[in-house]
Design an enzyme around this catalytic site. Structure first.
Site, PDB file in Angstrom:
ATOM      1  N   CYS A   1       0.840  -1.181   0.000  1.00  6.79           N
ATOM      2  CA  CYS A   1       0.000   0.000   0.000  1.00  6.79           C
ATOM      3  C   CYS A   1       0.875   1.230   0.000  1.00  6.79           C
ATOM      4  O   CYS A   1       2.039   1.190   0.404  1.00  6.79           O
ATOM      5  CB  CYS A   1      -0.924   0.001   1.203  1.00  6.79           C
ATOM      6  SG  CYS A   1      -0.024  -0.103   2.739  1.00  6.79           S
TER       7      CYS A   1
ATOM      8  N   CYS B   1       2.241   2.057   3.270  1.00  6.46           N
ATOM      9  CA  CYS B   1       3.427   1.310   3.684  1.00  6.46           C
ATOM     10  C   CYS B   1       4.677   2.036   3.208  1.00  6.46           C
ATOM     11  O   CYS B   1       5.648   2.164   3.936  1.00  6.46           O
ATOM     12  CB  CYS B   1       3.460  -0.078   3.071  1.00  6.46           C
ATOM     13  SG  CYS B   1       1.962  -1.002   3.240  1.00  6.46           S
TER      14      CYS B   1
ATOM     15  N   ASP C   1       5.653  19.949 -34.464  1.00  4.58           N
ATOM     16  CA  ASP C   1       6.836  20.465 -35.104  1.00  4.58           C
ATOM     17  C   ASP C   1       6.847  19.757 -36.464  1.00  4.58           C
ATOM     18  O   ASP C   1       6.334  18.655 -36.579  1.00  4.58           O
ATOM     19  CB  ASP C   1       8.032  20.043 -34.245  1.00  4.58           C
ATOM     20  CG  ASP C   1       9.326  20.588 -34.749  1.00  4.58           C
ATOM     21  OD1 ASP C   1       9.382  21.812 -34.952  1.00  4.58           O
ATOM     22  OD2 ASP C   1      10.274  19.811 -34.932  1.00  4.58           O
TER      23      ASP C   1
END
Ligand code: ADP
Ligand code: MG
Length: 700
Positions: A10, A13, A391
């Protein structure tokens, strides 16, 4: 020091671990990557040993191994957690039989107790570690809920929530591991050893010990160990590990090859050009790691929400436990229980998880297709793109760039003009330069290695050869240098109108000649422009090239709006202007001479970057391959990710809300809260997120 952390399932954690390791004496910096399950520690010399870090993590209930160390044996942390979860489930079942069928306290009490101890082992370790660091997380809430349930003698509830929570954590760990694997797989492509030719002998050497200039031998069917240049041999190389393109490219003498790509049927001698950590594939992994820092806006929003949500619900839970009894004389046990349920619901687990798993899943799905997002931020912005500015040279055009004509001026020969042009362009990375070099090579022209090379972005190049300085560039560039071009204006005009890019060649004072370069649009460019329009995205083209050339390309591709003759600073202004007119702007360039414009855009995308180092760093999204269609894919991925994130947030919020409300009539029990509110929603959210990583999605 670098480690792989086991059991870090998680986001919470990751933060906890970071804090704890940082608290060690002598540790200067800690980087925890939840995405990759990795931990990096920078410490003062001799102050911190690997074991110290290992001890801290183990005391918190995580596993650890040094980077590169072999996978732990059978009883890895995850397998241990699987075992205790199974044991806890079996014991829970025995307890239920004992309670509801046999009705024997001597059976069910020990069984429930054992179920709590086995299933709760890792929860307790982690919870205690959190309490000691004054950190409130789900493990702590679980401890409170279990102790509370035992206090009011709901033993079977206590046992079942321990089992369910342990199961939820385990499932989460499997699914996180799955997303993680798709990223680390990138690195797994890179072989660990290289076969080198040193002192005339073949030696197997660890890739990290390979030096620039070494010669590696790559046999048929092997992966190329490091970035380099083919010295000898010819083969087809499958580069999907990097570019996402599965059609092999032919590699022969002088071609660049990348570590991690798969050699076909020929043997290649490769001269190593980069150290392992500078390899394209190493950089990709590093960029994905760093992507975590660029959080998606919805992730920030959720984090902020969670910071208020949890304390508020905890306050409500505590009030629910005692107020009804104190104020209205309601039965304590009933309301205390409802308070416990609220405590369990107060964890925003699924909510906090919902965005990052989606982002990670999308980013790794993109990486597999050769699209590198440098953060969830750009992924989400991609969904908002209203206008794409291209571009021209090297981005919309590229297909075949060839020198069409060489026109020498009075007193020079075509070969002389080409020789000077090649000498000047030799060190340029510009798209046009490649065409010039190609032509020089095909005519066997020996160019000169000049000194003080200089690139004038968007204009041309210059170099000193012996005591003379020569230039190659656009007519505008020479006019700016105060050179009178009137003698050739008509010629230039004619060539330009015909759609060719004119590159003039000359010294400080006199002109020597010109080259015309024909630069055809990429074969897929038209499809991409139309695809964008179909998605409701406006398309514009910005180019430093002359207007007639620009117009021809624009017409061919169906681009309604273009600007020509632009200097790099003009492009910056145009980016601002279009953004104001349309909204979120995506600028696509080659990343070499348009980096400022890429940086200025809401999202800057550099394409074809596998071949050029600078370009990989430029921009917020990098297209590793050379296929412009990836642009459509990345917008689709961004939009899909945005949708999944919204669904996930909505689901987890609604379920939490419904559960919270249903606590009061007493409908929601502890185990329903865990089963639905934690296990169910987390799983739903993760599975939903994994859709972004599905092959069928990333392929199209
Ligand atoms: P675009 O905006 O289309 O990508 P650039 O800004 O890179 O084009 O370049 C604009 C113009 O400057 C080119 O059309 C060319 O005339 C000239 N130019 C730039 N770099 C070079 C170079 N290395 N050699 C020759 N001409 C160059
Ligand atoms: Mg360009």
């Amino acid at each position: 020091m670098a480690f792989s952390v086991e059991g870090m399932d998680c986001i919470e954690c990751a933060r906890k671990i970071e804090k704890a390791v940082l608290a060690l004496d002598g540790v200067r910096q800690v980087r925890v990557s939840y995405t990759l399950g990795k931990l990096q520690v920078e410490a003062d010399r001799g102050m911190v040993a690997e074991d110290d870090v290992g001890d801290v993590l183990r005391s918190m209930g995580y596993g650890l191994r040094s980077e590169g160390a072999p996978m732990e044996d059978f009883l890895s942390l995850r397998n241990k957690r699987l075992l205790v979860t199974i044991a806890s489930g079996v014991l829970l079942a025995i307890g239920a039989v004992g309670e509801f069928i046999l009705g024997d306290m001597l059976v069910y009490l020990p069984a429930y107790g054992a179920a709590i101890v086995t299933g709760g082992y890792y929860i307790a370790i982690r919870g205690v570690a959190s309490i000691r660091r004054l950190y409130l997380d789900m493990n702590v809430l679980m401890i409170i809920a279990v102790v509370g349930a035992v206090l009011i003698r709901s033993y079977e509830e206590a046992a079942s929530i321990v089992f369910l929570f342990s199961l939820a954590e385990l499932l989460e760990s499997y699914s996180v591991a799955r997303t993680r694997r798709s990223i680390s797989q990138l690195l797994d492509f890179a072989p660990r050893t290289a076969r080198l030719l040193r002192e005339g002998k073949e030696q197997s050497v660890d890739v990290t010990d390979v030096r620039v200039g070494d010669v590696a031998i790559v046999r048929p069917g092997e992966r190329i160990p490091v970035d380099g240049e083919v010295l000898q041999g010819e083969s087809s190389v499958e580069e999907s590990a990097i570019t996402g393109e599965s059609i092999p490219a032919t590699k022969k003498e002088g071609d660049a090859v990348f570590g991690g790509t798969l050699n076909g049927s020929g043997t290649l001698d490769v001269r190593v050009t980069k150290r392992f950590e500078d390899n394209v594939i190493s950089k990709i992994v590093r960029l994905v790691e760093e992507a975590e820092a660029n959080k998606a806006p919805s992730e920030r929003l959720v984090d902020r929400f969670a910071r208020y949500y949890t304390p508020v619900v905890i306050a409500i839970a505590v009030a629910t436990m005692f107020l009804p009894t104190l104020v209205f004389g309601q039965p304590l046990e009933e309301w205390f229980y409802r308070g416990l349920v609220l405590l369990v619901i107060s964890c925003p687990c699924a909510l906090v998880l919902s965005t990052p798993v989606s982002v990670v899943s999308a980013i790794s799905g993109g990486a597999r297709r050769g699209v590198l997002f440098k953060g969830g931020l750009f992924l989400e912005r991609m969904a908002d793109v209203k206008v794409v500015a291209f571009d021209k040279t090297g981005t919309l055009t590229s297909g075949r760039t060839v020198v069409e004509d060489i026109v020498p001026f009075d007193g020079y020969s075509a070969r002389e003009v080409l020789k000077v042009a090649a000498s000047a362009e030799n060190r340029s990375e510009h798209h046009l330069a490649r065409a010039v070099m190609e032509r020089a090579r095909s005519e066997d022209i020996e160019f000169e290695e000049g000194t003080s090379f200089q690139a004038f972005t968007g204009k041309g190049v210059g170099i000193q050869i012996l005591d003379r300085i020569v230039y190659a560039g656009s007519p505008q560039f020479f006019r700016e240098r105060g050179i009178d071009l009137s003698e050739w204006e008509e010629l230039i005009e004619k060539r330009t109108t015909a759609g060719a890019t004119v590159v003039l060649v000359g010294g400080e004072e006199e002109m020597m000649g010109l080259l015309t370069i024909r630069d055809t649009p990429r074969p897929e460019a038209k499809e991409v422009v139309h695809g964008l329009k179909d998605m409701g995205v406006a398309v514009v083209m910005l180019t430093g090239d002359a207007a007639p050339v620009a117009e021809k390309v624009a017409r061919e591709l169906g681009i309604d709006e273009y600007r020509a003759g632009m200097l790099p600073e003009d492009k910056l202004a145009a980016v601002d202007e279009y953004r104001q007119r349309h909204g979120t702007l995506l600028m696509v360039g080659d990343g070499i001479n348009d980096a400022p414009a890429l940086a200025k855009a809401d999202v800057g995308m550099a394409m074809g970057v596998a071949g050029t180092d600078v370009a990989l760093e430029a921009g917020d999204v990098a297209l590793m391959g050379d296929d412009l269609r990836s642009l459509l894919f990345s917008i689709r991925l961004g939009r899909a990710a945005r949708k999944v994130i919204k669904q996930n947030i909505a689901t987890s919020l609604l379920v939490k809300l419904a559960l919270t409300i249903l606590v009061f009539p007493g409908v929601v029990t502890l185990w329903i809260a865990i089963l639905v509110g934690d296990l169910g929603v987390s799983l739903a959210v993760i599975l939903n997120a994994l859709r972004l990583n599905r092959r069928s999605f990333t392929r199209t």
